[in-house]
Write a protein that holds these residues in place. Sequence first.
Motif, mmCIF file in Angstrom:
data_model
loop_
_atom_site.group_PDB
_atom_site.id
_atom_site.type_symbol
_atom_site.label_atom_id
_atom_site.label_comp_id
_atom_site.label_asym_id
_atom_site.label_seq_id
_atom_site.Cartn_x
_atom_site.Cartn_y
_atom_site.Cartn_z
ATOM 1 N N MET A 1 0.843 -1.212 0.000
ATOM 2 C CA MET A 1 0.000 0.000 0.000
ATOM 3 C C MET A 1 0.880 1.265 0.000
ATOM 4 O O MET A 1 1.806 1.367 0.797
ATOM 5 C CB MET A 1 -0.887 0.035 1.258
ATOM 6 C CG MET A 1 -2.098 -0.897 1.187
ATOM 7 S SD MET A 1 -3.309 -0.341 -0.012
ATOM 8 C CE MET A 1 -4.104 0.996 0.876
ATOM 9 N N PRO A 2 0.604 2.230 -0.895
ATOM 10 C CA PRO A 2 1.399 3.473 -0.873
ATOM 11 C C PRO A 2 1.101 4.279 0.392
ATOM 12 O O PRO A 2 0.041 4.159 0.988
ATOM 13 C CB PRO A 2 0.920 4.219 -2.124
ATOM 14 C CG PRO A 2 -0.430 3.659 -2.425
ATOM 15 C CD PRO A 2 -0.438 2.255 -1.925
ATOM 16 N N ASP A 3 2.059 5.110 0.770
ATOM 17 C CA ASP A 3 1.907 5.982 1.931
ATOM 18 C C ASP A 3 1.211 7.275 1.464
ATOM 19 O O ASP A 3 1.854 8.199 0.966
ATOM 20 C CB ASP A 3 3.318 6.263 2.484
ATOM 21 C CG ASP A 3 3.294 7.326 3.555
ATOM 22 O OD1 ASP A 3 2.226 7.560 4.139
ATOM 23 O OD2 ASP A 3 4.366 7.920 3.796
ATOM 24 N N ILE A 4 -0.124 7.303 1.587
ATOM 25 C CA ILE A 4 -0.898 8.467 1.119
ATOM 26 C C ILE A 4 -0.739 9.619 2.124
ATOM 27 O O ILE A 4 -1.054 9.459 3.297
ATOM 28 C CB ILE A 4 -2.407 8.126 1.000
ATOM 29 C CG1 ILE A 4 -2.644 6.868 0.163
ATOM 30 C CG2 ILE A 4 -3.196 9.316 0.465
ATOM 31 C CD1 ILE A 4 -2.335 6.985 -1.293
ATOM 32 N N THR A 5 -0.230 10.749 1.650
ATOM 33 C CA THR A 5 -0.034 11.872 2.572
ATOM 34 C C THR A 5 -1.175 12.882 2.509
ATOM 35 O O THR A 5 -1.484 13.539 3.490
ATOM 36 C CB THR A 5 1.283 12.600 2.253
ATOM 37 O OG1 THR A 5 1.317 12.846 0.851
ATOM 38 C CG2 THR A 5 2.484 11.763 2.654
ATOM 39 N N HIS A 6 -1.774 13.018 1.349
ATOM 40 C CA HIS A 6 -2.877 13.983 1.189
ATOM 41 C C HIS A 6 -3.917 13.342 0.283
ATOM 42 O O HIS A 6 -3.564 12.777 -0.753
ATOM 43 C CB HIS A 6 -2.395 15.273 0.530
ATOM 44 C CG HIS A 6 -1.221 15.912 1.183
ATOM 45 N ND1 HIS A 6 -1.320 16.707 2.296
ATOM 46 C CD2 HIS A 6 0.092 15.866 0.877
ATOM 47 C CE1 HIS A 6 -0.116 17.135 2.648
ATOM 48 N NE2 HIS A 6 0.760 16.635 1.792
ATOM 49 N N PHE B 1 -2.150 12.001 -3.020
ATOM 50 C CA PHE B 1 -0.730 12.318 -3.218
ATOM 51 C C PHE B 1 0.092 11.360 -2.360
ATOM 52 O O PHE B 1 -0.274 11.100 -1.205
ATOM 53 C CB PHE B 1 -0.432 13.757 -2.779
ATOM 54 C CG PHE B 1 -1.065 14.801 -3.653
ATOM 55 C CD1 PHE B 1 -0.392 15.311 -4.756
ATOM 56 C CD2 PHE B 1 -2.349 15.289 -3.369
ATOM 57 C CE1 PHE B 1 -0.973 16.279 -5.555
ATOM 58 C CE2 PHE B 1 -2.937 16.267 -4.172
ATOM 59 C CZ PHE B 1 -2.247 16.756 -5.269
ATOM 60 N N SER B 2 1.186 10.868 -2.906
ATOM 61 C CA SER B 2 2.048 9.979 -2.131
ATOM 62 C C SER B 2 3.499 10.095 -2.600
ATOM 63 O O SER B 2 3.751 10.134 -3.807
ATOM 64 C CB SER B 2 1.600 8.520 -2.296
ATOM 65 O OG SER B 2 2.603 7.662 -1.801
ATOM 66 N N PRO B 3 4.441 10.141 -1.654
ATOM 67 C CA PRO B 3 5.861 10.148 -2.055
ATOM 68 C C PRO B 3 6.252 8.844 -2.742
ATOM 69 O O PRO B 3 7.294 8.780 -3.402
ATOM 70 C CB PRO B 3 6.607 10.320 -0.718
ATOM 71 C CG PRO B 3 5.632 9.945 0.337
ATOM 72 C CD PRO B 3 4.254 10.189 -0.197
ATOM 73 N N ASP B 4 5.421 7.829 -2.608
ATOM 74 C CA ASP B 4 5.722 6.527 -3.241
ATOM 75 C C ASP B 4 5.413 6.513 -4.738
ATOM 76 O O ASP B 4 5.937 5.676 -5.470
ATOM 77 C CB ASP B 4 4.910 5.399 -2.581
ATOM 78 C CG ASP B 4 5.239 5.257 -1.101
ATOM 79 O OD1 ASP B 4 6.255 5.843 -0.674
ATOM 80 O OD2 ASP B 4 4.474 4.590 -0.392
ATOM 81 N N TYR B 5 4.550 7.424 -5.194
ATOM 82 C CA TYR B 5 4.211 7.440 -6.629
ATOM 83 C C TYR B 5 5.388 8.020 -7.417
ATOM 84 O O TYR B 5 5.985 9.021 -7.005
ATOM 85 C CB TYR B 5 2.971 8.288 -6.915
ATOM 86 C CG TYR B 5 1.690 7.790 -6.290
ATOM 87 C CD1 TYR B 5 1.416 6.429 -6.160
ATOM 88 C CD2 TYR B 5 0.720 8.701 -5.858
ATOM 89 C CE1 TYR B 5 0.224 5.992 -5.593
ATOM 90 C CE2 TYR B 5 -0.468 8.266 -5.293
ATOM 91 C CZ TYR B 5 -0.719 6.911 -5.164
ATOM 92 O OH TYR B 5 -1.885 6.484 -4.607
ATOM 93 N N THR B 6 5.672 7.415 -8.573
ATOM 94 C CA THR B 6 6.778 7.925 -9.387
ATOM 95 C C THR B 6 6.294 8.916 -10.435
ATOM 96 O O THR B 6 7.056 9.690 -10.976
ATOM 97 C CB THR B 6 7.510 6.764 -10.081
ATOM 98 O OG1 THR B 6 6.532 5.944 -10.725
ATOM 99 C CG2 THR B 6 8.288 5.938 -9.069
ATOM 100 N N ARG B 7 5.005 8.878 -10.764
ATOM 101 C CA ARG B 7 4.457 9.844 -11.731
ATOM 102 C C ARG B 7 2.956 9.991 -11.489
ATOM 103 O O ARG B 7 2.347 9.165 -10.803
ATOM 104 C CB ARG B 7 4.730 9.403 -13.167
ATOM 105 C CG ARG B 7 4.052 8.105 -13.499
ATOM 106 C CD ARG B 7 4.577 7.490 -14.795
ATOM 107 N NE ARG B 7 4.079 6.130 -14.897
ATOM 108 C CZ ARG B 7 2.964 5.779 -15.518
ATOM 109 N NH1 ARG B 7 2.236 6.681 -16.128
ATOM 110 N NH2 ARG B 7 2.574 4.518 -15.541
#
Length: 334
Positions: free
Chosen positions: A1-6, A52-58
């Motif tokens: 699971m990605p780390d969703i920040t917003h 938004f997540s810092p894990d997404y690359t694009r």
Amino acid sequence: MPDITHEAAYRAHTNIALIKYWGKRNPELFLPVTSSLSLTLDAFYTETRIQFSPDYTRDTLYLNHKQMEADEMAHISHFVDLFRQEAGVQAACQINSINHVPTAAGLASSASAFAALGSACNTALGLNMDAQQLSTFVRQGSGSASRSVHGGFVLWHRGEGDVSSSSFTEQIDDANWDIGMLVVAVNTEVKPFSSRAGMQHTVETSPFYQQWPAEVEKDLALMLEAIEAQDFTTMGEISEHNAMKMHATMLAAKPSFTYFQGESILAMHLVQKLRREGLECYYTMDAGPNVKVLCRQSDMAHIKAAFAIHFKPDQLIEAKPGPGPEAIQWKEAN
Ligand code: ADP
Ligand code: DP6
Ligand code: CO
């Protein structure tokens, strides 16, 4: 699971212009040549969630469960950048969006789409922009979207020069006084040329475009008075005339083009016939073949019955004045 920040999700409604926006004086900032005025509709809307997540690359966007192609995605990323810059956030995003309106058929999907996406960005990034400021951001996704930031009758000010903040929208009336719109869905397939391409080609090549800004100025002044007075007849007459003048600029473009189809003409003739018979209604059309019939809500059933002789039931959609954007709970089943 990605780390969703917003994260946030919004529903925004489409709007149909009674005084049209047709032409940009600054295409980069989506600054219009003229002011315009619209009615937000309850029946058609877009629901959009952004994460938004810092894990997404694009950045990615799934529209009706289908991933958006790279060329269209560039515009979406540029749009989200406006909000990221304002918030000082760099994370990439994933967007999921469902259109409860046909996409790119002249029923204003770009209006509800960018109003929903912009509202979601505003909340997800904690920007707390008010509707006026948000409209100046949303405008840069699609001009007409700036008007979907409010419900009812909405005025979009053209603004001054190249000053983005001067070209904003405001609600001028809630339209809760027997106003309705019957949408005649002539053809809901994707149109051959986008609103953006159609208006740009018209501005660049149509000799009739020279006259357009002056006509809008006159029509808008009369329309504002008519709404204030709740004078339905004047409103209808002006909006029908304004729409046809816009379509005339396209016929005079080089090469000439039109969004009209055979059944569009049939629907417009039917409106004229109903009027001769004493049932007051008026038509307007946008960048697509579908016809919108402005009517009194209390006459809707009669008008729809008259159209039902020529059109199938699923081609006739009743709309009332709609609200501005609303936060929603996103359902994964969407
Ligand atoms: P319309 O008459 O439907 O507003 P436009 O030509 O103005 O047609 O805009 C259609 C374009 O808007 C689509 O091709 C797509 O790029 C964009 N669009 C429509 N719906 C969405 C959505 N839900 N999310 C993101 N972009 C969308
Ligand atoms: C005919 O807002 O869809 O519907 O700003 O290029 O995205 P872009 O175009 P868009 O154009 C709408 C044109 C219209 C008239 C109107 O809605 O005012
Ligand atoms: Co559009």
